[in-house]
Design a protein around this motif. Structure first.
Motif, mmCIF file in Angstrom:
data_model
loop_
_atom_site.group_PDB
_atom_site.id
_atom_site.type_symbol
_atom_site.label_atom_id
_atom_site.label_comp_id
_atom_site.label_asym_id
_atom_site.label_seq_id
_atom_site.Cartn_x
_atom_site.Cartn_y
_atom_site.Cartn_z
ATOM 1 N N VAL A 141 -14.110 -3.866 -4.384
ATOM 2 C CA VAL A 141 -12.909 -3.875 -3.722
ATOM 3 C C VAL A 141 -11.182 -3.775 -4.471
ATOM 4 N N GLY A 142 -11.264 -4.171 -5.671
ATOM 5 C CA GLY A 142 -10.023 -4.201 -6.570
ATOM 6 C C GLY A 142 -10.474 -3.146 -7.239
ATOM 7 N N ALA A 143 -11.584 -2.098 -7.439
ATOM 8 C CA ALA A 143 -11.430 -0.733 -7.727
ATOM 9 C C ALA A 143 -11.707 0.016 -7.469
ATOM 10 N N VAL A 144 -11.188 0.348 -6.446
ATOM 11 C CA VAL A 144 -10.720 1.398 -4.631
ATOM 12 C C VAL A 144 -9.538 1.203 -4.224
ATOM 13 N N LEU A 145 -8.861 -0.297 -4.113
ATOM 14 C CA LEU A 145 -7.556 -0.513 -3.454
ATOM 15 C C LEU A 145 -5.958 -0.640 -4.829
ATOM 16 N N GLY A 146 -5.188 -0.080 -4.509
ATOM 17 C CA GLY A 146 -4.180 0.908 -5.877
ATOM 18 C C GLY A 146 -3.382 1.430 -4.805
ATOM 19 N N PRO A 147 -1.833 1.025 -5.735
ATOM 20 C CA PRO A 147 -0.746 1.299 -4.913
ATOM 21 C C PRO A 147 -0.416 2.736 -4.379
ATOM 22 N N ALA A 161 3.082 9.781 -10.452
ATOM 23 C CA ALA A 161 3.029 9.840 -8.557
ATOM 24 C C ALA A 161 2.934 8.589 -8.070
ATOM 25 N N VAL A 162 2.121 7.532 -8.977
ATOM 26 C CA VAL A 162 2.252 6.209 -8.619
ATOM 27 C C VAL A 162 3.194 5.715 -9.045
ATOM 28 N N ALA A 163 3.654 6.169 -10.547
ATOM 29 C CA ALA A 163 5.204 5.373 -10.902
ATOM 30 C C ALA A 163 6.275 5.604 -9.557
ATOM 31 N N LEU A 164 6.539 6.637 -8.985
ATOM 32 C CA LEU A 164 7.071 7.208 -8.106
ATOM 33 C C LEU A 164 7.631 6.583 -6.959
ATOM 34 N N ALA A 204 11.050 4.895 -11.751
ATOM 35 C CA ALA A 204 9.671 5.688 -11.626
ATOM 36 C C ALA A 204 9.643 5.754 -13.710
ATOM 37 N N ALA A 205 11.046 6.893 -14.103
ATOM 38 C CA ALA A 205 10.751 6.614 -15.007
ATOM 39 C C ALA A 205 10.512 5.026 -16.174
ATOM 40 N N LEU A 258 2.440 -4.197 -8.581
ATOM 41 C CA LEU A 258 0.820 -3.241 -8.232
ATOM 42 C C LEU A 258 0.817 -1.875 -8.994
ATOM 43 N N THR A 259 2.084 -1.641 -9.233
ATOM 44 C CA THR A 259 2.457 0.103 -9.877
ATOM 45 C C THR A 259 1.828 -0.463 -10.728
ATOM 46 N N VAL A 260 2.649 -1.366 -12.017
ATOM 47 C CA VAL A 260 3.001 -1.325 -13.668
ATOM 48 C C VAL A 260 0.983 -1.499 -13.712
ATOM 49 N N GLY A 261 0.752 -2.993 -13.052
ATOM 50 C CA GLY A 261 -0.476 -2.811 -13.372
ATOM 51 C C GLY A 261 -1.482 -2.548 -13.441
ATOM 52 N N THR A 262 -1.657 -1.116 -12.038
ATOM 53 C CA THR A 262 -2.915 -0.627 -11.750
ATOM 54 C C THR A 262 -2.707 0.635 -13.704
ATOM 55 N N MET A 263 -1.312 1.242 -13.587
ATOM 56 C CA MET A 263 -0.636 2.335 -14.272
ATOM 57 C C MET A 263 -1.364 2.101 -15.658
ATOM 58 N N ASN A 264 -1.313 0.598 -15.957
ATOM 59 C CA ASN A 264 -1.683 -0.160 -17.445
ATOM 60 C C ASN A 264 -3.136 0.122 -17.581
#
Length: 412
Positions: free
Chosen positions: A15-21, A99-102, A123-124, A273-279
């Motif tokens: 579930v964690g692999a599919v769900l995201g920002p 895109a995710v950051a924005l 985002a930057a 969520l955005t920062v964690g997933t991007m990391n």
């Protein structure tokens, strides 16, 4: 030696692999693209998730030591296809990161009332934080990723349950205002939110009894994803409609059900969520860049983490500048990134039809046919993976020619 992963933990990882920002914005983009008919795209992609999950689980059993989708393509079709598949995945991350950051930046700007400029600045800042964390060697742990996925799942449940009573029947008509072909466009956008089934292809080796546990984990995860995504789709269409053009639809759903505090809380969680997933994805991209360099599929200097991170930050800065000047739109980056990821799925499922046998091979064939259809609806954005493939094949050919010239006895 048998693994120690429980079925419950495996389900959570799936579930964690599919769900995201992506769920913070993409449901609204899909609704804008196809109207209420976008629900058909949701159902179709949820159906596609079944053979995809089965295919990648079977590949994980067959190649427990493999390096992911690129390794499956390499095993089935050779080194060049493996290199191209690896670069498609890398491009999906590099293009998708801004895109995710924005998406996270929109929620920051909404919280602070900072407008589009605030969203770009947010985002930057998030890209900068993630790059700095990776330079320092600070990566998102698996446990933290599970916590973040759990928070997102809980947020979706609260948003859906609290907002659904505010649904309006008129938001469902006309059902297909842009025609039925628009459902394919919506599916191409939504695919960005379905990337992740391949990320757990190595779970089989971690389970105590894979033959018994793996099917249970897969179908339990599918059940959770179906409930969350269909609930979100129905709430987005019923409460917000298909023409709002909102950049913070989940915040609006929370506000509809819980008022202003719900909107503010959603913005804070969106950033985490955005920062964690991007990391996590940036760390994986740096590792993949190193692997491609070692295999001779990229310039050797890209094998150095600092260089790879610098390239990623530079590309991210350019793409954000293009977004800020309206040369590109968020949908453009999502389409381009999604096309690269779908190309990865085309390659990996095709590999599954060659490497697997029995029911798993049938699942791979069904998944392959389905992702080819989704890929076709990417329209002009199929040029992104096509261009990447052309450049990689040309570059790897030149690398091999130079290597053969340096060592006359080696094959070109």
């Amino acid at each position: 030696m048998p693994g120690s992963l429980s079925t419950r933990s495996a389900t959570a990882l799936y579930v964690g692999a599919v769900l995201g920002p992506g769920v913070l914005l993409i449901p609204a983009l899909a609704a804008e693209a196809a109207g209420p008919a976008s629900i058909v795209a949701w159902v179709a992609l949820l159906g596609l998730s079944v053979p995809l999950a089965l295919t990648f689980a079977a590949l994980g059993v067959r190649f427990p030591e493999a390096g992911g989708t690129a390794a499956y393509a390499r095993a089935a079709f050779g080194a060049r296809t493996g290199a191209v598949t690896g670069w498609w995945f890398l491009a999906g991350v590099v293009i998708g990161a801004p895109a995710v950051a924005l998406i996270g930046g929109f929620y920051v700007a909404d919280l602070l009332g900072a407008g589009e400029a605030g969203a770009i600045a947010g985002a930057a800042a998030m890209i900068g934080i993630v790059v700095a964390a990776n330079v320092a060697g600070v990566h998102t742990t698996a446990k933290l990723q599970l916590v973040l996925a759990g928070v997102l799942a809980a947020l979706l449940v609260v948003a859906v349950v609290s907002a659904l009573p505010e649904s309006r029947s008129e938001n469902w008509t006309p059902f297909a205002p842009h025609g039925w072909a628009a459902v394919g466009t919506a599916a191409s956008l939504l695919m960005f939110s379905f990337i992740g089934w391949e990320a757990v292809s190595h779970l089989a080796g971690e389970l105590r009894d894979p033959d018994r546990q793996l099917p249970r984990a897969i179908f339990a995860a599918l059940a959770v994803v179906v409930v969350l995504y269909l609930g979100l789709a129905v709430a987005t269409l019923g409460v917000l409609g298909s023409g709002t053009g909102s950049t913070v639809p989940l915040a609006e759903l929370m506000e509809a059900g819980l008022g202003a505090p719900g909107r503010s809380a959603t913005a804070v969680l969106a950033v985490l969520l955005t920062v964690g997933t991007m990391n996590a994805y940036v760390a994986a991209a740096v590792q993949l860049s190193g692997a491609l360099a070692r295999e001779g599929a990229s310039a050797p200097r890209l094998g150095r983490p600092a260089v790879a991170l610098g390239a990623l930050a530079g590309i991210g800065a350019v793409l954000l500048a293009l977004l800020a000047t309206d040369v590109l739109g968020t949908q453009d980056l999502i389409h381009a990134s999604g096309a690269a990821f779908v190309a990865v799925y085309v390659s990996a499922t095709a590999a599954g039809t060659r490497l697997l046998a029995g029911p798993a091979r049938w699942a791979a064939g069904i998944a392959f046919a389905a992702v080819v259809v989704v890929f076709a609806f990417a329209g002009a954005f199929v040029a992104v993976p096509a261009a990447i493939a052309a450049v990689v094949l040309l570059a790897t050919h030149r690398i091999r020619v130079r290597a053969a010239a340096a060592c006359p006895g080696s094959p070109a």
